[in-house]
Design an enzyme around this catalytic site. Structure first.
Site, short mmCIF file in Angstrom:
data_model
loop_
_atom_site.label_atom_id
_atom_site.label_comp_id
_atom_site.label_asym_id
_atom_site.label_seq_id
_atom_site.Cartn_x
_atom_site.Cartn_y
_atom_site.Cartn_z
N SER A 233 0.91 -1.34 0.01
CA SER A 233 -0.01 -0.05 0.11
C SER A 233 0.96 1.05 0.04
CB SER A 233 -0.75 -0.15 1.13
OG SER A 233 -1.80 0.94 1.06
N GLN A 255 -0.48 5.77 6.64
CA GLN A 255 -0.30 4.86 5.39
C GLN A 255 0.84 4.05 5.90
OE1 GLN A 255 -1.86 4.51 2.46
NE2 GLN A 255 -0.59 2.49 2.36
N HIS A 258 0.70 0.59 7.80
CA HIS A 258 0.13 -0.57 7.25
C HIS A 258 0.99 -1.76 7.29
CE1 HIS A 258 -4.19 0.16 5.78
NE2 HIS A 258 -3.74 1.27 5.21
N GLU A 322 -1.07 4.71 -5.42
CA GLU A 322 -2.48 4.03 -5.09
C GLU A 322 -3.48 5.30 -4.35
OE1 GLU A 322 -2.19 1.52 -1.75
OE2 GLU A 322 -4.13 0.61 -1.79
N HIS A 323 -2.99 5.85 -3.42
CA HIS A 323 -3.80 7.07 -2.90
C HIS A 323 -2.97 8.23 -3.17
CE1 HIS A 323 -4.53 3.56 -0.35
NE2 HIS A 323 -5.67 3.76 -0.33
N ASP A 356 -10.88 5.04 3.36
CA ASP A 356 -10.51 3.96 3.74
C ASP A 356 -11.73 2.96 4.44
OD1 ASP A 356 -7.95 4.04 2.95
OD2 ASP A 356 -7.11 4.39 4.80
N GLU A 410 -11.23 -9.92 -45.95
CA GLU A 410 -10.36 -10.55 -44.98
C GLU A 410 -10.33 -12.13 -45.43
OE1 GLU A 410 -11.46 -10.20 -40.88
OE2 GLU A 410 -10.64 -7.93 -41.02
#
Lengths: 435, 435
Positions: A233, A255, A258, A322-323, A356, A410
């Site tokens: 994360s 963060q 985590h 991610e954030h 979150d 084709e």
């Protein structure tokens, strides 16, 4: 946290490069676990749970009694909070269900898409020191809204063979149709292959440790869909001289707690802010229960001083966090320029923690740079969008000749024939339905 | 085509099981090609193109002159057909771009999603006997509509080192920003890693042979997104006694001519129809230029007689076909019951070939049973949906206490702190922006 001031291009590139995730050390273990479950189902799951987790289980499925008992074990405020969060998550995810119009691309040629729920989804909820009931809400509520008929939740039990009541309570609120005690790569294998107890599913969602995420990667290559590739994360905070250093430090630490492999970045054009945030981070870190973990994460992390905010936006788009928290003046204008990020938090009061848990957005997001090509979990993750079309005889007279020319070019004569044979049909359309 | 009449459950299960795709024989070759490209870029690409395809290339990029010249080499009717198909594909895909509302989940808590184009997409167009310009339209037009800034197209050149003018013409119409001569696993590697000539992309789209699809699978596990897992093309036709046997046979053969590993199924409740279709298939097959390929595909294929149409729908949902043609009375009602399929064609005149080329739907669809969890290529494939949120000070006062309770229950104190520090802020909000 390291501090980089006005890094040159080559240095910036190095700073923004994530550590390579190496699964070589666990590869054979995970492959072996998968094979055991595939071959011996519940028996293997029971043995692995005993050998790896030290837990002896008779039944994997959580009973209705256990689920009902869970509710009474939670405090009223926590239950109320979970219910409010669920309501917000439902409101936001519900707004993502869109009914598209039927499009008549040519007269008599009508095309449309329909959302059809994936029939069987499997949700992995990690165990560990704390019960991640918020992840239950984030993964099961959209499945419930989508109307997935089977919502199978697996999570490793504690030493007393129980799942935490908050997990069970959240699972009940979110409409899980089956809850099983299983963790690690063996739980992923059970969802992918099915066992006597645990149903085989079409798609597997959820975070986990290296074994879990590598097992997901392996079963994906065998054909079971997964939510997205995994990685540690991370957060990027974009802040200017106007930002409150205490707020910024608190976001970085949220963060960092985590895990030791989490990564946090502060991008700014203010040297003063970096100094203040550095002091605030030290101050706040001291009183954290997970200070040791956060401190380790901060070692992989950095404050980066750039000449301007646009330069910082450019660096952030390259990093694809991610954030992203934008805590600057005119944060909205900068947010418009973000092209690579999982979820963006705008303004001084939009703490990532709100997203979150409770604001309504999903917290299952692309990490490790995958935000350049993946979206977070949303209603889209639980639907297949099946296309439909209906072409009338009149419509075929319009579109048929176009298809014939293209198929011929084709060199696919049978494609052409399938149109020609219908164009040559001269009876009334109704004749086909009443021979 | 084999015929199965009223198969029992265990037999039906076996019939609907696809052959396992085995990549073991090509694994090391593909891994080696990927490593060569990663290490030596253009030089390796040049060598591999010479050794594998027997073509010596100086420059990989197709020049503006080559592209301009291509248009004059196509017949007017073909150009007109391509333009009309492009218009239909654009119309249908454009209807998929939906702007979702901002949702205020609680007062002062505002969440929304934004479609952001993937910045760099790579499109693989297979070579071989015929120029698959329709795939160019299907992959590049949605990228253009999404606004992807870089749309890189790669395709193997012919023996004279050229790409077919129809491919170039379709690429120009569809807004490809760079066209390169490269094929096979080496082309996928070039898109995944970048070379001196070919830009590294964020996501790779497109069909291909076993080498190409296995290379896509490998680069996906390394972090480059791909459109979807691959497998042989397939169709299921659901038909009743009212269906025209000639139409049904033409649809089966159109799929069968794709390749010897294609699979076609007829599901019906009418023994008479099976007989008629069998005769029609033999008759039509005889005059096909690709009869040999189609005949091989028919060996993997079957007509399945079931007791009722609902039973047939059930079997189809278990099989999860890439294409499904419903050629029955009340086809609409049966279509409503389909939960696993890539694209559905309703009624006697909706030949699959129309969707392959020109009706507007995408022809890049989930095969091999992946329709149980994947959707076909659509606008969704070219966007990331980034979530945004803005929480005001007033909003935080509402949601903050909920987040504090939940974070504490998950034992994430720093998450809680990031809210508490903001709730404790007592100055006016404006103070944060004018210190």
């Amino acid at each position: 946290m390291k501090i980089f001031k006005y890094p040159e291009e080559s240095n910036l590139k190095r700073i923004l490069t994530r550590p390579v995730l190496d699964n070589d050390g666990i590869k054979n273990t995970v492959i072996d676990i998968l094979q055991q479950i595939r071959k011996n189902g519940d028996t293997a799951l029971r043995t692995l749970t005993k050998n790896i987790d030290g837990i002896e289980l008779n039944d994997f499925q959580v009973t209705a009694n256990e689920i009902d008992a869970a509710e009474s074990m939670l405090s009223e405020p926590l239950k109320k909070a979970i219910r409010q969060a669920a309501q917000n998550i439902k409101a936001f995810h519900n707004s993502q269900i869109v009914f598209e119009k039927r499009i008549e691309t040519m007269p008599g040629v009508i095309c449309w898409r329909k959302n059809v729920p994936i029939q069987k989804v499997g949700l992995y909820i990690p165990g560990g020191s704390a019960p991640l009931f918020s992840t239950v809400l984030m993964l099961a509520l959209p499945a419930q809204l989508a109307g997935c008929p089977e919502i199978i939740l697996v999570s490793p039990p504690d030493k007393k063979s129980n799942l935490h009541p908050a997990i069970l309570c959240a699972a009940k609120i979110s409409g899980a149709t089956g809850i099983f005690k299983a963790g690690g790569a063996q739980a992923i294998a059970a969802l992918a292959y099915g066992t006597e107890s645990i149903p085989k599913v079409d798609k597997i969602f959820g975070p986990g440790n290296r074994y879990v995420t590598f097992a997901k990667q392996l079963v994906q290559s065998e054909g079971t869909a997964i939510d997205m590739p995994a990685g540690p994360s991370e957060v990027a905070v974009l802040a200017d001289e106007f930002a409150d250093a205490g707020f910024v430090a608190s976001d970085l630490l949220a963060q960092a707690e985590h895990g030791p492999d989490s990564q946090v970045f502060l991008f700014t054009d203010s040297a003063t802010l970096i100094e203040k945030v550095s002091k605030e981070t030290d101050r706040q870190l001291a009183s954290l229960p997970r200070a040791e973990i956060a401190a380790k994460a901060l070692q992989n992390s950095a404050s980066i001083l750039l000449k301007s905010l646009p330069e910082a936006v450019d660096a952030i788009n390259r990093y694809a966090p991610e954030h992203l928290i934008i805590n600057t003046k005119d944060a909205h204008i900068l947010a418009e320029q973000i092209v690579n990020a999982g979820s963006v938090f705008i303004g001084p009061f939009s703490s990532e923690a709100c997203g979150d848990y409770a604001s309504g957005t999903n917290h299952t997001l692309p990490t490790n740079g995958f935000a350049n090509s993946y979206s977070g979990v949303s209603m889209d993750s639980y639907f297949k969008k099946i296309t439909f079309q209906e072409i009338t005889h009149e419509g075929l007279k319009k579109i048929g000749p176009i298809v014939e020319i293209m198929a011929e070019a084709e060199q696919l004569q049978a494609h052409k024939n399938s149109v020609s044979i219908r164009l040559n049909f001269c009876g009334p359309e109704a004749a086909l339905l009443r021979p």
